[in-house]
Structure formats: C-alpha cells, structure tokens
Design a protein around this motif. Sequence first.
Motif, short mmCIF file in Angstrom:
data_model
loop_
_atom_site.label_atom_id
_atom_site.label_comp_id
_atom_site.label_asym_id
_atom_site.label_seq_id
_atom_site.Cartn_x
_atom_site.Cartn_y
_atom_site.Cartn_z
N LEU A 24 0.92 -1.46 -0.16
CA LEU A 24 0.09 0.28 0.23
C LEU A 24 1.22 1.19 0.05
O LEU A 24 0.73 2.16 -0.48
CB LEU A 24 -0.54 -0.32 1.10
CG LEU A 24 -1.76 0.74 1.31
CD1 LEU A 24 -3.17 0.88 -0.24
CD2 LEU A 24 -2.43 1.17 2.34
N GLU A 25 1.80 1.30 0.71
CA GLU A 25 3.23 2.20 0.75
C GLU A 25 3.39 2.78 -0.35
O GLU A 25 3.61 4.43 -0.73
CB GLU A 25 3.93 2.42 1.79
CG GLU A 25 4.51 3.72 2.09
CD GLU A 25 5.68 3.24 3.08
OE1 GLU A 25 6.72 4.24 3.04
OE2 GLU A 25 5.86 2.58 3.83
N ARG A 26 3.79 2.24 -1.49
CA ARG A 26 4.67 1.45 -2.62
C ARG A 26 3.45 2.64 -2.94
O ARG A 26 3.68 3.76 -5.07
CB ARG A 26 4.87 0.75 -2.69
CG ARG A 26 5.95 1.20 -4.34
CD ARG A 26 6.75 2.16 -4.25
NE ARG A 26 7.83 2.60 -5.83
CZ ARG A 26 8.64 3.36 -6.57
NH1 ARG A 26 8.81 3.43 -4.83
NH2 ARG A 26 9.32 3.17 -7.46
N LEU A 27 2.08 1.92 -3.02
CA LEU A 27 1.39 1.87 -4.15
C LEU A 27 0.38 3.68 -4.59
O LEU A 27 0.90 4.69 -5.13
CB LEU A 27 -0.17 2.08 -4.21
CG LEU A 27 -1.36 2.21 -4.82
CD1 LEU A 27 -1.28 2.15 -6.53
CD2 LEU A 27 -2.77 1.28 -4.29
N ARG A 28 0.83 4.33 -3.09
CA ARG A 28 0.20 5.58 -2.50
C ARG A 28 1.41 6.40 -3.76
O ARG A 28 1.21 7.97 -3.62
CB ARG A 28 -0.36 5.40 -1.12
CG ARG A 28 -0.99 5.07 -0.54
CD ARG A 28 -1.52 5.56 0.66
NE ARG A 28 -2.79 5.19 1.43
CZ ARG A 28 -4.36 5.47 1.12
NH1 ARG A 28 -3.68 6.40 0.57
NH2 ARG A 28 -5.36 4.86 1.84
N ALA A 29 2.43 6.45 -2.62
CA ALA A 29 4.06 6.76 -3.44
C ALA A 29 4.06 7.08 -4.72
O ALA A 29 4.68 7.90 -5.28
CB ALA A 29 5.27 6.34 -2.36
#
Length: 689
Positions: free
Chosen positions: A196-201
């Motif tokens: 999730l964190e990489r997707l949001r970034a």
Amino acid sequence: MMGDGPVKVLLIDDDEDDHVLTRDLLAEIGRDRFRLDWAPRFEAGLAAIRRQAHDVYLLDYHLGEHNGVELLRQALAEGCRAPIIMLTGLGDRDVDLEAMKAGAADYLSKRSLDARLLERAIRYALERARTLEALRESEERYSLAARGANDGLWDWDLRRDEIYFSPRWKGILGFTEAEISNRPDEWLGRVHPEDLERLRADLAAHLQGLTLHFENEHRLIHRDGSFRWMLTRGVAVRDQDGKAYRLAGSQTDTTGRKVYDGLTGLPNRMLFLDRLASALTRARRHPEFLFAVLFLDLDRFKIVNDSLGHALGDQLLIEVARRLESCVRIGDTVARMGGDEFAILLEEVRDISDATRVAARIHEALSVPCGLDGREVFTSASVGIAMSATGYESAEHVLQDADTAMYRAKSLGKARSEVFDEVMRERALIRLRMESDLRRAVERGQFELLYQPIVSLGSGRVLGFEALARWRHPERGLILPEEFIPLAEETGLIVPISDQVLRAAGRQMRTWIEQLSLERSVVVSVNVSGKQLAHGDFPLRIAEALAASGLPPERLKLEITESAIVENADSAAALLHQLRDMGVGIWLDDFGTGYSSFSHLHQFPIDTLKIDSSFIGKLDQTGSKPEITRTIVMLAHSLGMEAIAEGVESAEQRDRLCELGCDSVQGFLFSPPLTPEAAGDLLAAVPVW
C-alpha cells in the motif's frame, strides 16, 4: 535501474586518459553501483550498442575521423533505446544543440565533469528512458483496452473523489458489478498492507507531475480470500495550471505471470520456493514426511545457444522441460529457475534412493538427441540432490545445498548426479571465502611472478622464460595457480589477473633488455585463458599492456591451450591473426591433451607447439615408446613451427628429446621457476649446460 544491481555503462572514447578518469569517477560514486566497459573506436562502440548489453552509453564527440553525433544518429536509427549521453571537451553550444537535436539523453562537458554531475546525469537519463518505454507500452495497452481487451478499466474523478470501475475490473476480483461502489476505498482498501505505501507513493508522484505516467504492481485481495497480483497503469488529465483533475487507466491480472515461466509453462522460482516452503512446514509437523530437491543445470547449453541461435536454444529448453516432466510423478513439481537451470521437488519419498532413481531417469531421458529444425542436438545435465532429512530452516537453504551439489557434479565431469553432504557445505564456505580473498587480491595486486627458463637443446642457452603467477596470500602464504586459477576462470577474475600478469612480465623483460642487452631471440611467455579470448577487446588489452610496459611485441609470446581456441575456432582465429599482425607470438600450450586440433592447426598463426609433460615423463623408462612425441615434433617442423618439451626432469629425457629433434626444453632438470633476481642472474651467466 539504479537499484537493481550494477548499472552497465559503456564509454565510447578514443582517449585512454578519459577512460581512466571515468572509471575513477564511477568508483567514487560507488564501486558496486556501476560496471564500466570501454570501446575506444567508432566501430567497436557501434558493435557494442547493437549487442544491447548496456544500460547507458557515454559517447565522446571526437572519435578519430568520425564524431560522436554520427554514431548517435546511427545507433538511434537502428533502434537503440538505452540512453546515450554526449561528452566533449569543446564547450561549444552549437555542438550541444546538435547532440540534443540528434536525440542525446544529456550533454556533459569534460571540463566541469565530476562524480556528482556524472551520477545525476546517468540517473536522470535512465529514469527518462524507463518512463518513455513504459509510456509506449502503456499506450499500446490502452489501445487494446479500448477495443475491449480483457483488462479492467478505471476512471478516477479527483475533484469528486469517485472512481468508475468497469465490470471487468470488478470481475477480476470475483465480484459482480453491483457489489462494488465508486469509492476509492474499494480499490485502496483491498491492497495488501506490504504494497500500500508504495502504491500511494507512486500515485502521489504522478499527480505531482514527477512521472509521465502512473504504474504500479501490487496485490489485491480476491473475493475468495486469496491475493492476486495486479499491474495498474494510468495517466492524469491536467488543467491549464498543470493540476491533475482526473486519472484513468487499466488493471491487468499478472498472477499467472508471477508464478509460471513464460517459455516452458513450468512453475517459476517464486512458485517453486512457495511449494518447497509448504513441504518444509509439513516436514516439521510430520517428521516421517520426507522430500527431496533436485537442482539441474544443462551442460554446455551456452555453446548450443551461441552456435545455433537463441530461437533453437529456446526450443531445446522447452523439449528438456517436457522430458523432465515425464520423469516424475503427478504431484511432484518441475520448475524452471531461469536460464538453463531447472529444479524438481519430489514429495513423499522413502529415502535417498528414490531421488537418485529419478536422477538416473533424467540422465537417460536427456541422452536421446533432440531434433531441432532438422538438426540432432545432444545435451546432458549435472544434477545436485538435497534431502529434507538433513534438516532445514528455509526453502532457500534447501535450494542452495542442491545447487552446491550440482556444482560438485559439474566439477567432477558433468552429466552426473551428486548428493549434498556436510563436506560440500564446508567446501562451499571455503570457496566463498576464497573468492572474496581473490577479489581482494586483484584490488591489492597480491600476485607475484616466477620465471621458468626455456632452454635451447642445440646451444644450451636460455631462450626465454615462462612467467608463472603465484598468489601471495596475507595469511596462507604463497598459493599455486592450480588452486586459484580455476576459481578465477569461473568468476571472470582471470581477466584482471591476466592483465596484471601481462604488465608485470612485460616490465620485467623490459628491465632485463635494458640491463643485459639481451639478444632479440630472448622472450617471455604468458599463459592466456579461454575467458580472455572470449572478450572481443583481447588484442586491445595486449596492446595496452605492451604500451604500459614498453616491451616490444616480438618479445612477448602468448601460451594458449588447444581447447581454448578449438571451442571457438572462427573467432579465435581472427583474434590470433590480429595479435600476429601486432608482432606478438602464439604458442600452443599442452599440445596433445585437449581437443584433436590437427585438422584446425593450419587455421591459426602459431609459432610453437609446447609438448605436454605427460608425454615426456615416460621417455626415460625402459621400453618406452616415444611415437607421440616424435609425431608432435615432426608435425611442428612440417608446419614451420618449433617444438618445446615441458616437464623435463632427467638427463635421459633430455637426450631422448635431442634424438627426436625437439628444439627446446623446459623443466626442473634445468631450473625450477625463479624469482626475477635469480632469473636475471641466469641470463647474465654462461649457458646452462
């Protein structure tokens, strides 16, 4: 690209000083972040670009009678997609403009070049190239999606914070159209926590205008509770101020691609390790449950690939995959691990004999030639076996031990199987430590040369020396070549080691020439490996070593084994002719022990045959038959070559060689390998005998 291993950089520049400067700048950035190759000529640079083996190119404007912009235009016209950065010392804005119009990714002046500027230019060029390539692929996928492809489509209204999900997008996750609303959480709330964190970034970067398009691969939870891999791509629509107000794209289920090999259809490494981990878990819960892992590597597959082409090489891999599947039971797993490596998981075996029987079936199945495009192609495999009874904590460790056993099988002659044991593990650890020490030795120049005299049988005078490398290990002392040369060959370290040996031997011979006024017939010979010949720039390396040492080319003889030149006869012949044209002599080492090269001998510009010591050792025994030695001497003379016998240890052997007409000898009868000082004293003295 900058984070997935060393970036492969090619410098195309005819100035060696610039090569050294670039190498030092890249080393300053980070020794393990870049691998620099050098092409000093226009033609060599274009040939390297055509091979598409590098991530980025640094191209000098001046290349002899050509200029870099010519090469840039030709490379791009031929489809080069890797970024090309122009370098020049001119500081001319017209040249700058010309290069950028021609398609250069960037333009750097040598006058102001430093490590930070070079690193930034390479990073930006790679990111831009990757973005453009991804955008091209994205546009192709959108075109397919518009025609009703199997991808799910989505359209995010950023002002209202609502997303339209197509029926296919919902169906990929197992839902009907009515079961998913238009809230962003329907997507983001289903993303695996680790992704999730990489997707949001990535979303934020694109919305801020930092990337030309959005792309991210992540896991989404399916209605059945499993996670599926999804490749999501999108492009933002912006207002006149550049602010994004809409983001639309597609979603592709890539789960199958993640776990199956695209060529053979077999499970890939990821799926194999997953199944192996499950087997380990079961073995911990039920100690009576046993499994075995077989790791296979095809023998000489590179030769098939290089000689017949990658298309037939792929056909061979597919055929091997089918044969491996025929050797196991339903429920066992055959996987392709990459390249020509395969692995097999045998579940519920009784003991090691079950695994060895499967290995025997594999050897038998591969012994039948494969019919490829009207050709019969033979292949075999080296197989390593690891048993669960050994006790393991992770799937990777099981695979690693099977791999270690496979390398043991390959080292013992290929086309065989070996079962892993603790001795192998210890041997592998020793090898790992030695490889680390060897790399450090190359960096610190820990190699020394001894010189063994080559003596004329006619006059008894020293005609030259064979330079023999020794490794001065800081803890173990002097290490002989038979202990470290095979490892150097396998790791590719033989190339920088040989460069050091060539330069040191050249400097030493140059010193003797100046101090002792040696006759022109006195030479130094240096051994050459097949790995060196495989490098197209080998003649250039020899020329650089001669220039660095100041040694006249005719004073240098290169000792090359039969196998090294016969395996790649055509390319080797061309390289050796280049060396002969430079004035360097070629000696064929260990003659008679390798491939049958009699039929090929006339192709190569060889000066001398060195008769292997295995033929000399019995010459002083009663009833010995010297026919092979006599034949080699006669063959050499009939082709206008000389013959040197190695390993001469007794006066009887020397006398017999005199009778057979051998020209020169080398061995402990005359002298062991000598230090440079002792060898110099010998040159200054009277004939040896």
